[in-house]
Design a protein around this motif. Structure first.
Motif, PDB file in Angstrom:
ATOM      1  N   PRO A   8       0.775  -1.145  -0.118  1.00 34.38           N
ATOM      2  CA  PRO A   8      -0.012   0.011   0.004  1.00 34.38           C
ATOM      3  C   PRO A   8       1.004   1.460  -0.103  1.00 34.38           C
ATOM      4  O   PRO A   8       0.455   2.300  -0.551  1.00 34.38           O
ATOM      5  CB  PRO A   8      -0.619  -0.172   1.141  1.00 34.38           C
ATOM      6  CG  PRO A   8      -0.617  -1.615   1.718  1.00 34.38           C
ATOM      7  CD  PRO A   8       0.474  -2.260   0.897  1.00 34.38           C
ATOM      8  N   SER A   9       1.874   1.125   0.680  1.00 37.59           N
ATOM      9  CA  SER A   9       2.958   2.480   0.812  1.00 37.59           C
ATOM     10  C   SER A   9       3.312   2.644  -0.593  1.00 37.59           C
ATOM     11  O   SER A   9       3.399   3.748  -1.100  1.00 37.59           O
ATOM     12  CB  SER A   9       4.132   2.083   1.904  1.00 37.59           C
ATOM     13  OG  SER A   9       4.873   3.191   1.711  1.00 37.59           O
ATOM     14  N   ALA A  10       3.998   1.720  -1.339  1.00 41.47           N
ATOM     15  CA  ALA A  10       4.490   1.806  -2.606  1.00 41.47           C
ATOM     16  C   ALA A  10       3.522   2.134  -3.580  1.00 41.47           C
ATOM     17  O   ALA A  10       3.804   3.119  -4.339  1.00 41.47           O
ATOM     18  CB  ALA A  10       5.201   0.390  -3.157  1.00 41.47           C
ATOM     19  N   GLN A  11       2.294   1.561  -3.569  1.00 47.35           N
ATOM     20  CA  GLN A  11       1.216   2.257  -4.330  1.00 47.35           C
ATOM     21  C   GLN A  11       0.891   3.549  -4.218  1.00 47.35           C
ATOM     22  O   GLN A  11       0.622   4.575  -5.365  1.00 47.35           O
ATOM     23  CB  GLN A  11       0.102   1.183  -4.178  1.00 47.35           C
ATOM     24  CG  GLN A  11       0.209  -0.182  -4.729  1.00 47.35           C
ATOM     25  CD  GLN A  11      -0.946  -0.873  -4.507  1.00 47.35           C
ATOM     26  OE1 GLN A  11      -1.940  -0.580  -3.743  1.00 47.35           O
ATOM     27  NE2 GLN A  11      -0.927  -2.299  -4.874  1.00 47.35           N
ATOM     28  N   SER A  12       0.791   4.140  -3.000  1.00 47.94           N
ATOM     29  CA  SER A  12       0.600   5.451  -2.611  1.00 47.94           C
ATOM     30  C   SER A  12       1.570   6.330  -3.130  1.00 47.94           C
ATOM     31  O   SER A  12       1.411   7.571  -3.777  1.00 47.94           O
ATOM     32  CB  SER A  12       0.578   5.494  -1.035  1.00 47.94           C
ATOM     33  OG  SER A  12       0.149   6.974  -0.787  1.00 47.94           O
ATOM     34  N   ALA A  13       2.821   6.101  -3.016  1.00 49.69           N
ATOM     35  CA  ALA A  13       4.013   6.990  -3.486  1.00 49.69           C
ATOM     36  C   ALA A  13       3.796   7.039  -5.015  1.00 49.69           C
ATOM     37  O   ALA A  13       4.094   8.014  -5.421  1.00 49.69           O
ATOM     38  CB  ALA A  13       5.339   6.190  -3.175  1.00 49.69           C
ATOM     39  N   SER A  14       3.601   5.865  -5.659  1.00 48.60           N
ATOM     40  CA  SER A  14       3.481   5.975  -7.271  1.00 48.60           C
ATOM     41  C   SER A  14       2.355   6.851  -7.826  1.00 48.60           C
ATOM     42  O   SER A  14       2.481   7.479  -8.622  1.00 48.60           O
ATOM     43  CB  SER A  14       3.324   4.585  -7.729  1.00 48.60           C
ATOM     44  OG  SER A  14       3.140   4.498  -9.012  1.00 48.60           O
ATOM     45  N   ALA A  15       1.195   6.827  -6.762  1.00 48.18           N
ATOM     46  CA  ALA A  15       0.019   7.748  -7.308  1.00 48.18           C
ATOM     47  C   ALA A  15       0.368   9.075  -6.898  1.00 48.18           C
ATOM     48  O   ALA A  15       0.198   9.756  -7.912  1.00 48.18           O
ATOM     49  CB  ALA A  15      -1.176   7.258  -6.515  1.00 48.18           C
ATOM     50  N   ASP A  16       1.247   9.353  -6.163  1.00 45.66           N
ATOM     51  CA  ASP A  16       1.627  10.940  -5.857  1.00 45.66           C
ATOM     52  C   ASP A  16       2.537  11.183  -6.907  1.00 45.66           C
ATOM     53  O   ASP A  16       2.397  12.607  -7.306  1.00 45.66           O
ATOM     54  CB  ASP A  16       2.126  10.966  -4.201  1.00 45.66           C
ATOM     55  CG  ASP A  16       1.329  10.664  -3.204  1.00 45.66           C
ATOM     56  OD1 ASP A  16      -0.033  10.826  -3.417  1.00 45.66           O
ATOM     57  OD2 ASP A  16       1.716  10.550  -2.113  1.00 45.66           O
ATOM     58  N   ALA A  17       3.476  10.482  -7.215  1.00 45.06           N
ATOM     59  CA  ALA A  17       4.495  10.959  -8.272  1.00 45.06           C
ATOM     60  C   ALA A  17       3.789  11.160  -9.278  1.00 45.06           C
ATOM     61  O   ALA A  17       3.953  12.127 -10.154  1.00 45.06           O
ATOM     62  CB  ALA A  17       5.622   9.831  -8.247  1.00 45.06           C
ATOM     63  N   SER A  18       2.783  10.180  -9.718  1.00 42.83           N
ATOM     64  CA  SER A  18       2.099  10.547 -11.148  1.00 42.83           C
ATOM     65  C   SER A  18       1.019  11.649 -11.038  1.00 42.83           C
ATOM     66  O   SER A  18       1.168  12.545 -12.262  1.00 42.83           O
ATOM     67  CB  SER A  18       1.141   9.231 -11.247  1.00 42.83           C
ATOM     68  OG  SER A  18       0.188   9.137 -12.559  1.00 42.83           O
ATOM     69  N   SER A  22       1.533  14.994 -13.578  1.00 45.88           N
ATOM     70  CA  SER A  22       0.527  15.364 -14.237  1.00 45.88           C
ATOM     71  C   SER A  22       0.297  16.873 -14.043  1.00 45.88           C
ATOM     72  O   SER A  22       0.136  17.585 -14.836  1.00 45.88           O
ATOM     73  CB  SER A  22      -0.976  14.554 -13.993  1.00 45.88           C
ATOM     74  OG  SER A  22      -0.555  13.402 -14.138  1.00 45.88           O
ATOM     75  N   ALA A  23       0.503  17.419 -12.816  1.00 47.49           N
ATOM     76  CA  ALA A  23       0.244  18.493 -12.371  1.00 47.49           C
ATOM     77  C   ALA A  23       1.316  19.486 -13.014  1.00 47.49           C
ATOM     78  O   ALA A  23       1.108  20.898 -13.434  1.00 47.49           O
ATOM     79  CB  ALA A  23       0.270  18.810 -10.777  1.00 47.49           C
ATOM     80  N   LEU A  24       2.587  18.968 -12.981  1.00 41.98           N
ATOM     81  CA  LEU A  24       3.745  19.811 -13.478  1.00 41.98           C
ATOM     82  C   LEU A  24       3.574  20.007 -15.098  1.00 41.98           C
ATOM     83  O   LEU A  24       3.669  20.919 -15.758  1.00 41.98           O
ATOM     84  CB  LEU A  24       5.162  19.062 -13.357  1.00 41.98           C
ATOM     85  CG  LEU A  24       6.253  19.662 -14.065  1.00 41.98           C
ATOM     86  CD1 LEU A  24       6.484  21.067 -13.469  1.00 41.98           C
ATOM     87  CD2 LEU A  24       7.566  18.742 -13.708  1.00 41.98           C
ATOM     88  N   LEU A  25       3.162  18.754 -15.983  1.00 40.19           N
ATOM     89  CA  LEU A  25       2.640  18.727 -17.250  1.00 40.19           C
ATOM     90  C   LEU A  25       1.653  19.967 -17.493  1.00 40.19           C
ATOM     91  O   LEU A  25       1.755  20.621 -18.579  1.00 40.19           O
ATOM     92  CB  LEU A  25       2.328  17.591 -17.682  1.00 40.19           C
ATOM     93  CG  LEU A  25       3.445  16.504 -17.960  1.00 40.19           C
ATOM     94  CD1 LEU A  25       3.056  15.228 -18.156  1.00 40.19           C
ATOM     95  CD2 LEU A  25       4.536  16.939 -18.729  1.00 40.19           C
ATOM     96  N   ALA A  26       0.429  19.918 -16.797  1.00 39.35           N
ATOM     97  CA  ALA A  26      -0.528  20.632 -16.866  1.00 39.35           C
ATOM     98  C   ALA A  26       0.122  22.148 -16.749  1.00 39.35           C
ATOM     99  O   ALA A  26      -0.550  23.361 -17.465  1.00 39.35           O
ATOM    100  CB  ALA A  26      -1.763  20.512 -15.814  1.00 39.35           C
ATOM    101  N   SER A  27       0.676  22.519 -15.609  1.00 41.98           N
ATOM    102  CA  SER A  27       1.227  24.002 -15.173  1.00 41.98           C
ATOM    103  C   SER A  27       2.393  24.324 -16.579  1.00 41.98           C
ATOM    104  O   SER A  27       2.132  25.339 -16.871  1.00 41.98           O
ATOM    105  CB  SER A  27       2.134  23.744 -14.154  1.00 41.98           C
ATOM    106  OG  SER A  27       2.813  25.104 -13.856  1.00 41.98           O
ATOM    107  N   ASN A  28       2.954  23.342 -16.878  1.00 41.14           N
ATOM    108  CA  ASN A  28       3.910  23.723 -18.427  1.00 41.14           C
ATOM    109  C   ASN A  28       3.084  24.294 -19.329  1.00 41.14           C
ATOM    110  O   ASN A  28       3.348  25.275 -20.105  1.00 41.14           O
ATOM    111  CB  ASN A  28       4.933  22.722 -18.538  1.00 41.14           C
ATOM    112  CG  ASN A  28       6.060  22.372 -17.498  1.00 41.14           C
ATOM    113  OD1 ASN A  28       6.193  23.482 -16.721  1.00 41.14           O
ATOM    114  ND2 ASN A  28       6.270  21.122 -17.536  1.00 41.14           N
TER     115      ASN A  28
END
Length: 264
Positions: A8-18, A22-28
């Motif tokens: 669960p912790s690994a999955q949560s970290a992966s989701a946060d990174a994704s 996405s937010a960075l791409l949207a901001s760019n």
């Protein structure tokens, strides 16, 4: 012993990174859109600035070419360069017709030169009118000279009067040092030129007006002084005396004597 699962912790970290990616791409993408719209919005200003700089450079280039051609008596070339100053001349609109008129005057195209200089006078403001008035007056004076040379003294006097009006209406500010700095010919003293032109025009106009006066209005010529009666009698007596001496000398020559001629 119980083993703790890390899935669960690994999955949560992966989701946060994704999500962060996405937010960075949207901001760019948003920044790119903003920059694009800024570029589009400022494009007219950029083009206007480029046009402004290009116009300034072209004005100085054409003005330099017009002056250089005029100095070497290439009046046609000077006129052509001056025409290049006409397009979008917002800053000094009088300069183009002024330079064109000056070039035409150098080529002895006086009516055309006068028309251009009169146009320049209408467009000139402040101290700009000073040098325009001087050149315009000189051109009209030359029109008067041409009329007189063709035998039309009345037209010549009229031209001189028009030129005199142009100079007499020159603003007092044209006698200032600032006006001298703006003169098209720094070596020419503007005030002195104006005064000399006025004096010359007055004299020329007066001469032509006097010549145009009817015969009955002209001052009567003074009769040559006549000798007095006393002078006439004295002259008559000398003539008679001289004749007597010549007769006596002639008689002496007939008798073989000599005589000396007198310078009567």
């Amino acid at each position: 012993m119980t083993t703790v699962s890390t899935e669960p912790s690994a999955q949560s970290a992966s989701a946060d990174a994704s999500a962060a990616a996405s937010a960075l791409l949207a901001s760019n993408r948003k920044r790119r859109r903003i920059r694009r719209w800024i570029a589009i919005g400022t494009l007219p200003l950029t083009l206007a600035a480029l046009l402004f700089v290009g116009k300034l450079l072209s004005m100085y280039a054409f003005a330099h070419q017009a002056i250089s051609a005029y100095v070497v008596d290439d009046y046609a070339g000077s006129e052509a360069s001056a025409h290049g100053q006409e397009f979008l001349n917002w800053f000094e609109p009088f300069k183009a017709p002024f330079n064109i008129g000056t070039a035409l005057a150098g080529a002895e195209k006086l009516p055309e030169a006068r028309a251009e200089l009169e146009k320049a006078l209408e467009l000139a403001h402040g101290l700009e009118v000073c040098t325009v008035r001087i050149n315009l007056a000189l051109v009209i004076e030359r029109q008067g000279d041409a009329a007189v040379a063709d035998g039309d003294g009345a037209a010549g006097a009229e031209f001189y009067g028009e030129a005199l009006t142009i100079t007499s209406e020159t603003p007092e500010e044209c006698n200032s040092e600032d006006a001298q700095k703006q003169s098209s010919d720094p070596d020419r003293d503007m005030q002195q030129t104006k005064e000399d032109t006025e004096d010359r025009l007055k004299q020329k106009q007066q001469e032509q007006e006097q010549q145009q006066q009817p015969e009955e209005e002209k001052p009567e010529e003074q009769p040559e002084p006549q000798p007095s009666e006393e002078k006439l009698d004295e002259l008559k007596e000398k003539l008679e005396q001289g004749q007597q001496e010549r007769d006596q000398r002639q008689d002496g020559e007939d008798g073989g004597g000599t005589g000396t001629d007198k310078p009567w």
